[in-house]
Design a protein around this motif. Sequence first.
Motif, PDB file in Angstrom:
ATOM      1  N   GLY A  59       0.793  -1.219   0.000  1.00 55.34           N
ATOM      2  CA  GLY A  59       0.000   0.000   0.000  1.00 55.34           C
ATOM      3  C   GLY A  59       0.827   1.271   0.000  1.00 55.34           C
ATOM      4  O   GLY A  59       0.295   2.363  -0.232  1.00 55.34           O
ATOM      5  N   ARG A  60       2.133   1.162   0.248  1.00 53.50           N
ATOM      6  CA  ARG A  60       3.006   2.338   0.254  1.00 53.50           C
ATOM      7  C   ARG A  60       4.033   2.287  -0.875  1.00 53.50           C
ATOM      8  O   ARG A  60       4.415   3.321  -1.418  1.00 53.50           O
ATOM      9  CB  ARG A  60       3.747   2.441   1.588  1.00 53.50           C
ATOM     10  N   PHE A  61       4.519   1.102  -1.201  1.00 53.35           N
ATOM     11  CA  PHE A  61       5.539   0.926  -2.228  1.00 53.35           C
ATOM     12  C   PHE A  61       4.901   0.314  -3.482  1.00 53.35           C
ATOM     13  O   PHE A  61       3.966  -0.496  -3.392  1.00 53.35           O
ATOM     14  CB  PHE A  61       6.643  -0.006  -1.750  1.00 53.35           C
ATOM     15  N   THR A  62       5.462   0.673  -4.625  1.00 51.97           N
ATOM     16  CA  THR A  62       5.006   0.114  -5.897  1.00 51.97           C
ATOM     17  C   THR A  62       6.219  -0.277  -6.729  1.00 51.97           C
ATOM     18  O   THR A  62       7.090   0.562  -6.996  1.00 51.97           O
ATOM     19  CB  THR A  62       4.159   1.121  -6.680  1.00 51.97           C
ATOM     20  N   ILE A  63       6.268  -1.536  -7.128  1.00 55.56           N
ATOM     21  CA  ILE A  63       7.337  -2.014  -7.984  1.00 55.56           C
ATOM     22  C   ILE A  63       6.838  -2.002  -9.434  1.00 55.56           C
ATOM     23  O   ILE A  63       5.681  -2.305  -9.702  1.00 55.56           O
ATOM     24  CB  ILE A  63       7.807  -3.430  -7.572  1.00 55.56           C
ATOM     25  N   SER A  64       7.715  -1.627 -10.336  1.00 57.33           N
ATOM     26  CA  SER A  64       7.350  -1.609 -11.755  1.00 57.33           C
ATOM     27  C   SER A  64       8.599  -1.845 -12.586  1.00 57.33           C
ATOM     28  O   SER A  64       9.722  -1.891 -12.052  1.00 57.33           O
ATOM     29  CB  SER A  64       6.699  -0.278 -12.135  1.00 57.33           C
ATOM     30  N   ARG A  65       8.412  -1.973 -13.875  1.00 58.80           N
ATOM     31  CA  ARG A  65       9.549  -2.198 -14.754  1.00 58.80           C
ATOM     32  C   ARG A  65       9.232  -1.650 -16.139  1.00 58.80           C
ATOM     33  O   ARG A  65       8.071  -1.602 -16.545  1.00 58.80           O
ATOM     34  CB  ARG A  65       9.889  -3.687 -14.843  1.00 58.80           C
ATOM     35  N   ASP A  66      10.278  -1.247 -16.834  1.00 52.79           N
ATOM     36  CA  ASP A  66      10.175  -0.814 -18.217  1.00 52.79           C
ATOM     37  C   ASP A  66      11.146  -1.686 -18.998  1.00 52.79           C
ATOM     38  O   ASP A  66      12.354  -1.417 -19.025  1.00 52.79           O
ATOM     39  CB  ASP A  66      10.530   0.670 -18.347  1.00 52.79           C
ATOM     40  N   ASN A  67      10.636  -2.738 -19.608  1.00 52.07           N
ATOM     41  CA  ASN A  67      11.513  -3.688 -20.292  1.00 52.07           C
ATOM     42  C   ASN A  67      12.223  -3.052 -21.483  1.00 52.07           C
ATOM     43  O   ASN A  67      13.331  -3.458 -21.842  1.00 52.07           O
ATOM     44  CB  ASN A  67      10.714  -4.905 -20.740  1.00 52.07           C
ATOM     45  N   ALA A  68      11.605  -2.065 -22.104  1.00 50.78           N
ATOM     46  CA  ALA A  68      12.246  -1.386 -23.227  1.00 50.78           C
ATOM     47  C   ALA A  68      13.493  -0.623 -22.794  1.00 50.78           C
ATOM     48  O   ALA A  68      14.422  -0.426 -23.572  1.00 50.78           O
ATOM     49  CB  ALA A  68      11.256  -0.437 -23.893  1.00 50.78           C
ATOM     50  N   LYS A  69      13.511  -0.205 -21.537  1.00 49.27           N
ATOM     51  CA  LYS A  69      14.658   0.536 -21.002  1.00 49.27           C
ATOM     52  C   LYS A  69      15.542  -0.335 -20.126  1.00 49.27           C
ATOM     53  O   LYS A  69      16.505   0.159 -19.540  1.00 49.27           O
ATOM     54  CB  LYS A  69      14.174   1.747 -20.194  1.00 49.27           C
ATOM     55  N   ASN A  70      15.209  -1.611 -19.994  1.00 53.87           N
ATOM     56  CA  ASN A  70      15.977  -2.512 -19.119  1.00 53.87           C
ATOM     57  C   ASN A  70      16.111  -1.932 -17.714  1.00 53.87           C
ATOM     58  O   ASN A  70      17.192  -1.992 -17.103  1.00 53.87           O
ATOM     59  CB  ASN A  70      17.368  -2.778 -19.703  1.00 53.87           C
ATOM     60  N   THR A  71      15.033  -1.395 -17.207  1.00 53.10           N
ATOM     61  CA  THR A  71      15.083  -0.709 -15.918  1.00 53.10           C
ATOM     62  C   THR A  71      13.895  -1.105 -15.051  1.00 53.10           C
ATOM     63  O   THR A  71      12.770  -1.215 -15.545  1.00 53.10           O
ATOM     64  CB  THR A  71      15.093   0.824 -16.115  1.00 53.10           C
TER      65      THR A  71
ATOM     66  N   GLN B  17       8.835   2.674  -6.370  1.00 52.05           N
ATOM     67  CA  GLN B  17       8.279   3.930  -5.884  1.00 52.05           C
ATOM     68  C   GLN B  17       7.910   3.755  -4.422  1.00 52.05           C
ATOM     69  O   GLN B  17       7.140   2.857  -4.082  1.00 52.05           O
ATOM     70  CB  GLN B  17       7.039   4.316  -6.694  1.00 52.05           C
ATOM     71  N   MET B  18       8.472   4.592  -3.578  1.00 52.12           N
ATOM     72  CA  MET B  18       8.265   4.469  -2.140  1.00 52.12           C
ATOM     73  C   MET B  18       7.588   5.735  -1.634  1.00 52.12           C
ATOM     74  O   MET B  18       8.160   6.828  -1.717  1.00 52.12           O
ATOM     75  CB  MET B  18       9.601   4.256  -1.431  1.00 52.12           C
ATOM     76  N   ASN B  19       6.375   5.579  -1.147  1.00 54.88           N
ATOM     77  CA  ASN B  19       5.606   6.698  -0.601  1.00 54.88           C
ATOM     78  C   ASN B  19       5.371   6.501   0.884  1.00 54.88           C
ATOM     79  O   ASN B  19       5.529   5.398   1.415  1.00 54.88           O
ATOM     80  CB  ASN B  19       4.269   6.812  -1.324  1.00 54.88           C
ATOM     81  N   SER B  20       4.977   7.560   1.545  1.00 56.56           N
ATOM     82  CA  SER B  20       4.679   7.504   2.984  1.00 56.56           C
ATOM     83  C   SER B  20       5.795   6.810   3.752  1.00 56.56           C
ATOM     84  O   SER B  20       5.544   5.920   4.575  1.00 56.56           O
ATOM     85  CB  SER B  20       3.350   6.777   3.220  1.00 56.56           C
TER      86      SER B  20
END
Length: 123
Positions: free
Chosen positions: A66-78, A82-85
């Motif tokens: 509920g506070r952190f969100t993991i994501s990825r951009d495979n086109a950028k290999n990255t 995202q860490m909130n609160s």
Amino acid sequence: QVQLVESGGGLVQAGGSLRLSCAASIRTFNMYALGWFRQAPGKEREFVARIFWGFGSTVYAESVKGRFTISRDNAKNTGYLQMNSLKPEDTAVYYCAAAQTLGGTSASAYDYWGQGTQVTVSS
């Protein structure tokens, strides 16, 4: 040679936000699960979040849900975290890791690791 390089750490006040990045030198990055772990002084490395390579399914530790969100951009290999609160107890060195399999919540499931980036949350 596979390399993972984290960036984006720093000092932030409680309640603030940071976004960590993990740049990967993996040709087939889109075939790897990506995980984030953290290690505070005197404590063992602990799982934070994981994103699968396929449909992007995610898993989070209860302490960050509920506070952190993991994501990825495979086109950028990255990959990103995202860490909130943010809370003082989030203070740790944060590591990204890549797994050729499904990954998971155990550090032993990951094949490659970055050098870590320090996150410090002041109260």
